[in-house]
Write a protein that holds these residues in place. Structure first.
Motif, PDB file in Angstrom:
ATOM      1  N   UNK A 153      77.088 -19.409  34.257  1.00 23.09           N
ATOM      2  CA  UNK A 153      76.038 -18.478  34.165  1.00 23.09           C
ATOM      3  C   UNK A 153      74.454 -19.556  34.540  1.00 23.09           C
ATOM      4  N   UNK A 154      74.539 -20.090  35.405  1.00 25.22           N
ATOM      5  CA  UNK A 154      72.693 -20.537  35.040  1.00 25.22           C
ATOM      6  C   UNK A 154      71.811 -19.486  35.527  1.00 25.22           C
ATOM      7  N   UNK A 155      70.944 -19.790  34.967  1.00 28.92           N
ATOM      8  CA  UNK A 155      69.614 -19.534  34.695  1.00 28.92           C
ATOM      9  C   UNK A 155      68.230 -20.317  34.795  1.00 28.92           C
ATOM     10  N   UNK A 156      67.532 -20.319  36.148  1.00 29.51           N
ATOM     11  CA  UNK A 156      66.419 -21.168  36.218  1.00 29.51           C
ATOM     12  C   UNK A 156      66.491 -21.968  36.704  1.00 29.51           C
ATOM     13  N   UNK A 157      67.373 -22.118  37.553  1.00 31.40           N
ATOM     14  CA  UNK A 157      67.997 -23.319  37.632  1.00 31.40           C
ATOM     15  C   UNK A 157      67.132 -23.757  38.153  1.00 31.40           C
ATOM     16  N   UNK A 158      66.727 -25.627  38.339  1.00 31.02           N
ATOM     17  CA  UNK A 158      65.527 -26.527  38.268  1.00 31.02           C
ATOM     18  C   UNK A 158      66.658 -26.842  39.783  1.00 31.02           C
ATOM     19  N   UNK A 159      66.083 -26.804  40.894  1.00 31.39           N
ATOM     20  CA  UNK A 159      65.965 -28.008  42.073  1.00 31.39           C
ATOM     21  C   UNK A 159      64.810 -28.284  42.130  1.00 31.39           C
ATOM     22  N   UNK A 160      64.618 -27.728  44.227  1.00 37.82           N
ATOM     23  CA  UNK A 160      62.968 -28.270  44.426  1.00 37.82           C
ATOM     24  C   UNK A 160      63.195 -27.412  45.486  1.00 37.82           C
ATOM     25  N   UNK A 161      61.325 -27.245  46.170  1.00 39.19           N
ATOM     26  CA  UNK A 161      61.631 -26.261  47.562  1.00 39.19           C
ATOM     27  C   UNK A 161      60.723 -27.622  48.329  1.00 39.19           C
ATOM     28  N   UNK A 162      60.978 -27.196  49.743  1.00 38.07           N
ATOM     29  CA  UNK A 162      60.409 -28.346  50.603  1.00 38.07           C
ATOM     30  C   UNK A 162      58.967 -27.025  51.104  1.00 38.07           C
ATOM     31  N   UNK A 163      57.559 -27.682  51.463  1.00 39.60           N
ATOM     32  CA  UNK A 163      56.820 -27.816  51.770  1.00 39.60           C
ATOM     33  C   UNK A 163      55.993 -28.226  52.577  1.00 39.60           C
ATOM     34  N   UNK A 164      54.954 -27.358  52.825  1.00 40.09           N
ATOM     35  CA  UNK A 164      53.878 -28.563  53.884  1.00 40.09           C
ATOM     36  C   UNK A 164      52.093 -27.945  53.343  1.00 40.09           C
ATOM     37  N   UNK A 165      51.550 -28.849  53.447  1.00 41.44           N
ATOM     38  CA  UNK A 165      49.983 -28.351  53.287  1.00 41.44           C
ATOM     39  C   UNK A 165      49.084 -29.097  54.272  1.00 41.44           C
ATOM     40  N   UNK A 166      48.662 -27.946  54.677  1.00 40.16           N
ATOM     41  CA  UNK A 166      48.418 -27.758  56.051  1.00 40.16           C
ATOM     42  C   UNK A 166      46.496 -27.879  56.426  1.00 40.16           C
ATOM     43  N   UNK A 167      46.178 -28.746  57.018  1.00 41.58           N
ATOM     44  CA  UNK A 167      44.407 -29.012  57.665  1.00 41.58           C
ATOM     45  C   UNK A 167      43.870 -27.997  58.044  1.00 41.58           C
ATOM     46  N   UNK A 168      42.432 -27.352  58.391  1.00 40.97           N
ATOM     47  CA  UNK A 168      42.739 -26.549  59.863  1.00 40.97           C
ATOM     48  C   UNK A 168      41.443 -26.478  59.377  1.00 40.97           C
TER      49      UNK A 168
END
Length: 939
Positions: A754-769
């Motif tokens: 059982x793994x808790x707080x499994x470490x991986x990654x999120x992908x996201x974009x920082x947009x300028x407006x």
């Protein structure tokens, strides 16, 4: 030189003392013999010999031989070995046969996998699955070296990213940066201080100095500390007090491989004839033409196929990645232009494939109470240095060039009693660089992506479009006699005609050539591989630091570690067959990263030094020689995270000496690496970001795509990422080991994790407006924890059958699976085949008389390994499907006694199957080799 002169003087002094005190020494007697397995005659390594009633003793050498000096005859010798019935022998004569065969109730052991009881007390307390490769198995493994031989063990995944970089993982989450496995050499963490994981045996021990490798499978933080998450690779080197003499090896192989090494060890005696000082010196060298990563298939799961005339994104071609500025879609004004890709550069043109490795080591052992021999407290001083060039695969493929590691240790210990150990590891990245980003820099130096796409498009509109419209069959209804929808359909059909598809490819080749030439300001001709101009640009980029416009790393990080442990035997003895043993210990560690901002956020005076401490304790209660109950608890505190606990408990039942049943609960924690916390690295299409403080205001990649199609800002989905936290695992395990009919050994294990707080990654974009219009977009890959719990399970079975005295048939099977099906954006990257198995046949010490006395016996082994296909998840560039494959290894070895030399001839992947073991890495083929190993034992 001073050390060597000192040793010579000490030897002369010892000889003089022997002469002066001849009257005393002449009363002493030197006894010699061997200790063998009473069932199959195998030599037992590390068996104990003790003169009864004294502290005088020794242990057997690699061939089971021993030598002991006693005060006179008669005397009684005690012989013992873990898992065998002890024996006492009265010695009354120098002519007495002292080749001892220990009890017939010995647990059968395997040539390749040493099972059952040949494991340390710490491992037995953990009651986990343990696989072992000892000195005999190293000699007989059909792999090219001992580290590759680990791949034949049960539960083990061995992958090759290059000849110089092999990775060992167990029980899933296989990775080319094995942060969930811990590798130690004589108790010293072998990790890179800056990368926070081991680089395989690139920084490890010389094969000539390896005594055995214990592989502890599963969560085992309780005694080994953080990062002993899915397994521990514990390498034990040879003791210069016990294994003296000269060893040397030379090996040649395909791919122009040549390696060699030597080991010299000796001990000095004091005036009483007791050994008080021992030392060993090691050197190892290796070079070869590395495997070439030349997979030019399209990157897995990309939309543009390899048949696209405007190009595509290939796996081992860098700089050809998709870009919004090069996607012209379907334009009526530029028919056939579509999605175009820059040419990029192949990895073979950017990477140093001249793989090299040099390792040097020295160790000095001092017995503070020489008269107690093995029971003496010892002071150890060791120093190791390694350097080399190889290819490492992580988020990108990296060329590690002239990398250096320094490791120094001081330790005070008493065997099976206590130790106090301090060590430091320093690294220097040398001239290492990122080939992927180098390709991008080379293209940018010639022309920006936007300028290149503009030149390509302009050429197409002015030169190619008129030619296309003049081709026979061009729709006659253009421009105004049919609707736009009809125009689109007719144009697509026309361009798809076979004869036009060939022309379209030629047009794209012409446009690519035109776009590669200088045009306008801030533009120049593209760099051509092999020219002096290319070489000058390449050298300039790879020699300039990454944060100064180049692609070279700077890394002079260090790791400082202090560790102490004490064992208490017989804390409680309710009866003569029961006892309680207790072990306590503590450790502290300090990381001092220094990347000058090329990898980590250690810029502008920011101090990111990080400390962690831990303490543990545990006990094992032995009841009536049949039951063993163990429990332990470890507490760890990292500077940036809360206090965490790792409990463990086990119950082992031994109804008879050949059968063991066990059930255990174990746990482990994994502190986020320095990269998880402080990374800031631009890999071209995204910035890889550590996450010690959290990240806010990112937009999902999917919603950005939706917005680009709809123009509706309501389609944008924003999210925050919480600060990274340690990962935790809890494992339940049951196992059974038994010898059946005295010849068949079985070992079965099932686990659920059982793994808790499994470490991986999120992908996201920082947009300028600006005024609701997107003016900038930067993609990030942010270290993050899974919100859902991840579970895995697996089963393994090993069997070894011994027959006809000299031969063994062995096999093992492993099943591992990721249970969790979730929408959590964290990618688990299980990267493990669901099914795999090994089968092998081996022979040891087989009589051989064809060459008379020159060769009296030989050994051989042949092994077949099969691995099920699976998805390998790395970076987007290096994610794809690994096809199922099988590998056949074989070797034959024989000893030439007159020159103390063992000749070994063999090949790994003898059928030369070209297989990928890691996506984005090279295809691994055959490696045939010939080695000669010389051993002269100093008595």
């Amino acid at each position: 030189m001073l050390l060597i002169q000192y040793m010579k003087l000490s030897l002369c002094f010892a000889t003089l003392v022997c002469v002066l005190f001849c009257g005393t020494l002449c009363a002493q007697v030197t006894l010699k013999g061997k200790i063998l397995d009473g069932t199959n005659g195998d030599e037992l390594i590390g068996a104990s010999v003790l003169a009864k009633g004294t502290t005088t003793g020794t242990v057997t050498d690699i061939d089971g031989s021993w030598e002991l000096t006693v005060t006179g005859l008669p005397t009684i010798l005690q012989f013992s070995y873990i898992g065998y019935s002890p024996m006492e022998v009265e010695v009354t004569s120098l002519d007495q046969d002292l080749n001892i065969r220990l009890g017939d109730n010995a647990i059968t052991t395997d040539v390749i996998e040493v099972k059952g009881q040949r494991i340390s007390d710490k491992q037995r307390q953990a009651a986990l699955t343990v696989e072992t490769l000892d000195a005999i198995a190293i000699k007989e493994t059909p792999a090219a070296n001992f580290y590759d031989g680990l791949g034949s063990l049960k539960d083990v995944d061995l992958t090759a990213a290059s000849l110089g970089f092999k990775i060992v993982n167990t029980r899933g989450f296989n990775s080319t940066n094995p942060v969930r496995s811990l590798q130690i050499i004589d108790g010293v963490d072998n990790q890179s201080p800056g990368l926070n994981f081991s680089l395989g045996n690139f920084l490890g021990a010389s094969e000539l100095d390896v005594n055995r490798v214990n592989l502890v499978v599963g969560a085992s933080s309780a005694f080994y500390g953080p990062n002993a998450f899915n397994g521990v690779i514990a390498i034990e080197t040879k003791d210069p007090f016990l294994q003296k003499g000269l060893s040397a090896q030379i090996k040649v192989a395909e791919r122009n491989l040549i390696e060699g090494g030597f080991r010299w060890a000796d001990a000095l005696k004091n005036k009483d004839g007791n050994e008080w000082f021992a030392y060993k010196l090691n050197a190892f060298g290796f070079r070869a033409d590395d495997w070439v990563a030349d997979n030019y298939d399209q990157v897995f799961d990309t939309e543009v196929p390899a048949t696209n005339p405007g190009g595509f994104d290939a796996v081992n071609r860098y700089g050809d990645e998709a870009s919004s500025s090069t996607d012209f879609g379907f334009l009526r004004t530029r028919p056939g232009l579509g999605h175009i890709f820059r040419g990029g550069f192949n990895e073979i043109d950017l990477v140093d494939y001249d793989s090299q490795n040099l390792k040097f080591g020295a160790a000095f052992h001092f017995r503070l109470q020489p008269e107690k021999t093995l029971e003496s407290t010892e002071l150890l001083l060791t120093s190791n240095y390694s350097t080399g060039t190889t290819v490492y695969q992580g988020d990108n493929r990296f060329s590690l060039r002239d990398i250096q590691f320094f490791q120094h240790r001081v330790e005070l210990r008493k065997r099976d009693n206590f130790f106090l150990r301090a060590y430091v590891t320093h690294e220097d990245a040398g001239n290492s660089y990122d080939p992927y980003f180098t390709a991008i820099k080379l293209q940018e130096a010639a022309k920006s992506d936007g300028a290149w796409a503009g030149d390509y498009s302009a050429y197409w509109q002015s030169v190619v479009t008129p030619q296309i419209r003049n081709l026979e069959g061009w729709p006659s209804c253009f421009p105004g006699d049919c609707t736009l929808a009809e125009q689109d359909a007719l144009q697509r059909d026309f361009l798809a005609m076979p004869q036009n598809a060939v022309l379209l490819q030629e047009f794209h080749n012409d446009a690519r050539q035109a776009a590669s030439l200088e045009r306008g300001i801030n533009s120049q001709d593209e760099f051509v591989v092999g020219t002096d101009r290319f070489n000058r640009a390449f050298d300039s980029i790879t020699s300039t630091l990454a944060n100064e416009g180049g692609t070279r790393f700077f890394d002079r990080s260090a790791l400082y570690h202090l560790h102490g442990e004490k064992k208490f035997d017989n804390v409680w003895t309710p009866n003569e067959d029961s006892r309680l043993e207790v072990t306590v210990g503590a450790n502290g560690r300090l990381f001092t990263p220094d990347s000058r901002g090329t990898l980590l956020l250690d810029t502008m005076g920011r101090n990111i030094d990080t400390w962690e401490v831990g303490a543990y304790g545990g006990g094992t209660l032995h009841l009536n020689n049949r039951y063993k109950v163990s429990a332990s608890l470890r507490a760890d505190k990292n500077q940036n995270f809360n206090l965490l606990f790792s409990p463990a408990a086990s119950f082992v039942f031994t109804p008879n000496p050949s059968t063991t049943a066990r059930v255990s609960f174990s746990s482990a924690i994994r502190n986020p690496t320095l990269n998880d916390q402080y990374l800031f690295y631009n890999v071209g299409r995204a910035i890889l970001l550590g996450n010690i403080d959290g990240v806010s205001g990112l937009t999902t990649v999917e919603s950005v795509r939706d917005f680009s199609n709809s123009g509706n800002s309501d389609d944008l989905v924003f999210f925050d990422v919480d600060p990274i936290q340690p990962e935790q695992v809890r494992t339940l395990e049951v196992g059974y080991r038994s010898t059946v009919f005295e010849k068949l050994y079985l070992d079965a294990t099932y686990y659920y994790s059982f793994y808790q707080d499994f470490i991986g990654f999120n992908l996201g974009v920082d947009l300028g407006f600006v005024n609701s219009q997107i003016t900038s977009a930067q993609a990030y890959r942010v270290a993050a924890n899974a919100t859902d719990r991840v579970t895995t399970q697996g089963f393994s079975l090993g069997a070894n059958y011994y027959f006809a005295r000299y031969f063994s048939l062995n096999g093992n099977y492993s099943w591992n699976t990721l249970n969790t099906a979730t929408d959590d954006p964290i990618i688990p990257a299980f990267n493990t085949p669901e099914h795999k198995y090994n089968v092998g046949l081996s022979g040891r010490d087989v009589p051989f008389s064809l060459l008379g006395d020159a060769v009296s016996e030989f050994g051989f082994s042949i092994a077949y390994k099969w691995v099920d296909g699976f998805i390998f998840e790395g970076s987007p560039q290096f994610t794809g499907f690994i096809e199922s494959y099988g590998l056949l290894d074989a070797q034959v070895n024989f000893e030439i006694p007159k020159i103390n030399t063992v000749i070994k001839i063999g090949a790994s992947n003898i059928l030369d199957n070209q297989v990928f073991q890691v996506y984005g890495g090279p295809q691994i083929g055959r490696l045939a080799y010939l080695s000669a190993t010389y051993n002269w034992k100093r008595k």
